[in-house]
Write an enzyme that holds these catalytic residues in place. Structure first.
Site, PDB file in Angstrom:
ATOM      1  N   ASP A  60       0.060  -0.922  -0.326  1.00  0.00           N
ATOM      2  CA  ASP A  60       0.000  -0.178   0.105  1.00  0.00           C
ATOM      3  C   ASP A  60       0.650   1.363   0.808  1.00  0.00           C
ATOM      4  OD1 ASP A  60      -2.877  -0.909   0.221  1.00  0.00           O
ATOM      5  OD2 ASP A  60      -2.272  -2.051   1.596  1.00  0.00           O
ATOM      6  N   GLU A  65      -0.079   9.722   1.792  1.00  0.00           N
ATOM      7  CA  GLU A  65      -0.586  10.686   2.537  1.00  0.00           C
ATOM      8  C   GLU A  65      -0.817  10.122   4.105  1.00  0.00           C
ATOM      9  OE1 GLU A  65      -4.393  13.234   1.628  1.00  0.00           O
ATOM     10  OE2 GLU A  65      -5.126  10.828   2.580  1.00  0.00           O
ATOM     11  N   ASP A  66      -1.557   8.726   3.798  1.00  0.00           N
ATOM     12  CA  ASP A  66      -1.505   8.377   5.779  1.00  0.00           C
ATOM     13  C   ASP A  66       0.070   8.321   6.247  1.00  0.00           C
ATOM     14  OD1 ASP A  66      -3.845   7.833   5.037  1.00  0.00           O
ATOM     15  OD2 ASP A  66      -3.099   6.099   4.041  1.00  0.00           O
ATOM     16  N   ARG A  85       1.259  -1.051   7.090  1.00  0.00           N
ATOM     17  CA  ARG A  85       1.620  -0.671   6.736  1.00  0.00           C
ATOM     18  C   ARG A  85       2.622   0.327   7.545  1.00  0.00           C
ATOM     19  NH1 ARG A  85      -2.200   3.647   3.586  1.00  0.00           N
ATOM     20  NH2 ARG A  85      -0.379   4.568   2.897  1.00  0.00           N
ATOM     21  N   ARG A 131      -8.497   3.435  11.436  1.00  0.00           N
ATOM     22  CA  ARG A 131      -7.169   4.119  11.497  1.00  0.00           C
ATOM     23  C   ARG A 131      -6.400   4.542  12.496  1.00  0.00           C
ATOM     24  NH1 ARG A 131      -5.711   1.925   6.013  1.00  0.00           N
ATOM     25  NH2 ARG A 131      -6.659   0.123   6.067  1.00  0.00           N
ATOM     26  N   HIS A 161     -11.345   6.552   5.695  1.00  0.00           N
ATOM     27  CA  HIS A 161     -10.470   7.928   6.611  1.00  0.00           C
ATOM     28  C   HIS A 161     -11.642   8.785   6.440  1.00  0.00           C
ATOM     29  CE1 HIS A 161      -6.629   5.810   4.584  1.00  0.00           C
ATOM     30  NE2 HIS A 161      -6.778   6.062   6.481  1.00  0.00           N
ATOM     31  N   CYS A 248      -5.017  10.409  -1.282  1.00  0.00           N
ATOM     32  CA  CYS A 248      -4.341   9.212  -1.549  1.00  0.00           C
ATOM     33  C   CYS A 248      -2.608   9.211  -1.810  1.00  0.00           C
ATOM     34  CB  CYS A 248      -4.962   7.915  -0.627  1.00  0.00           C
ATOM     35  SG  CYS A 248      -6.183   8.264  -0.437  1.00  0.00           S
TER      36      CYS A 248
HETATM   37  C1  CIR Z   1      -5.780   1.423   3.114  1.00  0.00           C
HETATM   38  O1  CIR Z   1      -6.287   0.399   3.113  1.00  0.00           O
HETATM   39  O2  CIR Z   1      -4.747   1.490   3.742  1.00  0.00           O
HETATM   40  C2  CIR Z   1      -4.854   1.389   1.661  1.00  0.00           C
HETATM   41  N1  CIR Z   1      -5.746   0.229   0.995  1.00  0.00           N
HETATM   42  C3  CIR Z   1      -5.940   2.594   1.123  1.00  0.00           C
HETATM   43  C4  CIR Z   1      -5.439   3.877   1.938  1.00  0.00           C
HETATM   44  C5  CIR Z   1      -6.150   4.831   1.263  1.00  0.00           C
HETATM   45  N2  CIR Z   1      -5.665   6.032   1.716  1.00  0.00           N
HETATM   46  C6  CIR Z   1      -6.504   7.728   2.220  1.00  0.00           C
HETATM   47  O3  CIR Z   1      -7.323   6.519   1.620  1.00  0.00           O
HETATM   48  N3  CIR Z   1      -5.670   8.398   2.634  1.00  0.00           N
END
Ligand code: CIR
Length: 253
Positions: A60, A65-66, A85, A131, A161, A248
């Site tokens: 991922d 962004e995360d 992650r 999360r 999110h 993201c």
């Molecule tokens: C996840 O589940 O972490 C990734 N497949 C998708 C992350 C998407 N990020 C976001 O909305 N900021």
């Protein structure tokens, strides 16, 4: 105005990324093409884009962004809520060290995905999601305050999110869908409500008075254009399969 963006090339293992979307597995070649078009769109909005190399250890990891919150004054490396992650942050911190002298951290037992953080001027809304926990938010808020910024939490139940369902387009305009439409904390904004059938378009990004939105959402496009923005549409189908949207895929600063 944003000047820079940081993105990370998707890795072939992205096809095994976390997903609740039920849209099938991403097509890697197509994802690379879409990612390149995304970079070109950011460049056409005036951003200088740094592209990090793909990392097969983290399916991922294109969803940068995360992993960090970037503000005008400091960067904060997060502690992502998904175990698979958490190691993504090392490469992001190394990359951000070229741009930021001041880097803070969210630490365990705090968890925080910056996809749960929405910037409105100097204030940051922090969604409490599966999360992002309260411990993470309570670590984040004093870091923000120490840098002349502020933060407050938003309860949420339905979305991955916070920014899955709400995006700030500057000028007091907020794009909202689903549970975000009726949130008390968003009452002061002019709301552009996205129809449930196009809910994916609620994750869009303001970049220097352009708004990037996902392709194939005509009602959302018309509503955002009617609010006075120049809209760029991008195909993000392969990232949608992994619950990822336009915000993201980059850090913008
Ligand atoms: C996840 O589940 O972490 C990734 N497949 C998708 C992350 C998407 N990020 C976001 O909305 N900021």
């Amino acid at each position: 105005m944003f000047k820079k963006a940081l993105v990370k090339t998707p890795c072939p293992e992205m096809i095994n990324g976390i997903s609740s979307a039920n849209l099938g597995k991403p097509d890697y070649a197509k994802a690379l093409e879409q990612h390149q078009a995304y970079i070109s769109a950011l460049e056409s909005c005036g951003l200088e884009v740094t592209v990090l190399t793909a990392d097969s250890a983290y399916p991922d990891s294109c969803f940068v962004e995360d992993t960090a919150l970037v503000t005008p004054n400091c960067a904060i490396i997060t502690h992502p809520g998904a175990l698979s992650r958490q190691g993504e942050t090392t490469a992001i911190e190394q990359a951000l060290a070229s741009f930021y002298a001041d880097i803070a951290h969210i630490n365990s037992p705090g968890t925080l995905d910056a996809g749960d953080m929405m910037m409105v001027g100097k204030h940051f809304y922090i969604g409490l999601s599966e999360r992002t926990n309260l411990v993470g938010a309570k670590q984040m808020i004093p870091i923000l305050e120490a840098h002349g910024l502020s933060g407050s939490t938003v309860a949420m139940n339905e979305m991955l999110h916070l920014k899955t369902g709400v995006s700030y387009l500057e000028h007091n305009n907020l794009v909202v869908t689903g549970e975000m439409v009726s949130k008390e904390e968003f009452k002061p904004f002019n709301k552009i409500v996205i129809d449930e059938t196009e809910a994916y378009a609620a994750n869009c990004i303001w970049v220097n008075d352009y708004v990037l939105i996902p392709q194939g959402r005509p009602k959302a496009k018309a509503a955002i254009e009617a609010a006075g923005y120049m809209v760029i549409t991008l195909d993000t189908s392969e990232f949608e399969k992994l619950d990822g949207g336009l915000s993201c895929l980059s850090l913008r600063f």
